[in-house]
Design an enzyme around this catalytic site. Sequence first.
Site, PDB file in Angstrom:
ATOM      1  NE  ARG A 114      -1.491  -6.573  -5.239  1.00 40.69           N
ATOM      2  CZ  ARG A 114      -0.908  -5.518  -4.658  1.00 40.69           C
ATOM      3  NH1 ARG A 114       0.346  -5.225  -4.931  1.00 40.69           N
ATOM      4  NH2 ARG A 114      -1.566  -4.772  -3.799  1.00 40.69           N
ATOM      5  CB  CYS A 120      -2.801  -8.663  -1.791  1.00 39.26           C
ATOM      6  SG  CYS A 120      -4.397  -8.942  -2.567  1.00 39.26           S
TER       7      CYS A 120
END
Lengths: 321, 282
Positions: free
Chosen positions: B244, B239
């Site tokens: 994430r 990410c």
Amino acid sequence: MNHQTRVYQDVFEMLPSEENPSPMVRINKMNPSPEFELYAKLEWLNPFGSVKDRAAWAMLRELEEKGEVGNGRGLVEPTSGNTGISLAAMAKARGYHMRAVVPNKIPLEKKVLLKIAGAELDVVNDALCPAPGLGDGSINIAKSHAKAQAKKYAMPNQYENEQNVLAHVRTTGPEIWRQTEGKVTHLFVSLGTCGTVSGTSRFLKGKNPDIKVVAVQPTEGHDVPGLRNVSQLGVSRLFDSSLVDDILEVEFKLAYTRALELCQGEGLLAGPSSGLIYEGAREIILRDKKGFGVMIFPDNIFKYTSNMMKHIPGLATGNEA
Amino acid sequence: MANYAHPEVLVSTDWVKDNLDQPGIKLVEIDVDTKAYDAGHIPGAVGFNWQTQLQDQVRRDIIGKEAFEKLVGGSGLSPKDIVILYGDNNNWFAAYGFWLFKIYGHKDVRLMNGGRVKWLNEKDKPLTTDPPKIAPTQYKVTETHLELRAMLPEVMDISKTAKANLVDVRSPDEFSGKVIAPPGMTETAQRGGHIPGAKSVPWSTAVQQDGSFKSADELQAIYFQQKGVDRKKPTVAYCRIGERSSHTWFVLSYLLGLDNVKNYDGSWTEYGNVVAAPIEKG
Ligand SMILES: Cc1ncc(COP(=O)(O)O)c(C=O)c1O
């Protein structure tokens, strides 16, 4: 209290009501159709400076009546500024403490004003108009304070509190009906928590179902404090689509240029959400031609000088000797 | 109905409530917004700050073994404990913490499904500002699993050879290069776009409205059928700074049961700064 002499025993007597409505002023030079009467309702003339005086007072009164504030218990509230300023000033005057949780992106003026009004300030990374359900942001931080320290904090929660709608059913709607002598055909509003639109529309459509309610929205990625883009409306608990006839999406920069024009063309020192509402009204007037419109102007320009400098070329320069 | 491959690593908010104060079960909150823990946390939970406690404070790196031992031992955890992680933003950094605990060989780590928001919005779940009572331990790491981590050279190689799936879990606008980072995030890169060959599967496609994970059937349909992740190949998720992608790493490894998944924690803030690295846009 005497609304003729305007002499009051305390500031709360000045709050707006059918007997003491916020003023409506006709738009003259900037009205594109002579057959369409257009008025602005100036909410910044409320005692704490914005349309949110109405919701803040209704929510605070309900908490007082239920005995939920006092004895060391104050308020915590997520806000993009105006609700917090009204609530903080009211709470302090009545002897309660107040904590405001705000998105980082609100203008510096509002953060400082919140502190001046007596709020303790929590600044969090969040969208400009806090959206329930998405991410965590200011709403959930405020909820955390209220849940973890229930003895210290009551949370009015303007995003879900029915009093935010009822305030406008009881005051804004009846004021407009009386001030226009029932002639109003169009209501122009913006959408934040949606208290203003839902409450005012509910009252006015009850009087005359043909009244058109037009909500104006900034484009996505906007920088207009207090407002929400249509894509986020699904999460506004107080939004009721049956009470809105048109939703217009307006390029958000126009909020700033129209606000400037209102200042310089009509002498109305209106803030950016008013500028956006005016642009929406202008577009509808060009479409509908005839009518009697009322725009609810939420607040004035004084809290937005730093935002104006960002969006209006020239304001940021030439300010030093 | 398919089941999660490793259902035991996911606990519900109800399970956590029923097991508060159980010896041997330790709660750790890790948030993106480090103010959240102070505003209120689950009774007994310790809070880790991802910026100051999970990162090496000199070079850009995860904390080393000794720092990990000091942190978790100082928080009263021992290797036999069941560690329950939860946090804000649908468990982004809680998943990052999960990945770190696995790198340092902790046996029983679990995520609280739905994270902090789900707990907060359930009426029967308490929050407190009382600090937890901590009895520090001498935590010793006995095995490390650096194979859970992808480094830049491996990522470059995968991009060239397509020998593994590269999954970009950022938003569509970050993937296309329209923005370099989500609004308000300070860590950024010199260039926008994505690693050539990466598939765009935003992390949020794995969760439901209330923040808990989608069912195994739905997840299989999304990753394998719709997005074309090849389950026979190894996979690397990335990410912007690796939080994430830890979330997606968790989904692919534990919920879907892929057996060779790595998190590239250098992610876009490393790759998007590398001189002469190929970038795809759009
Ligand atoms: C400047 C400004 N304009 C408009 C609004 C929208 O009003 P409402 O929340 O009633 O929808 C707000 C309220 O948050 C505001 O602060």
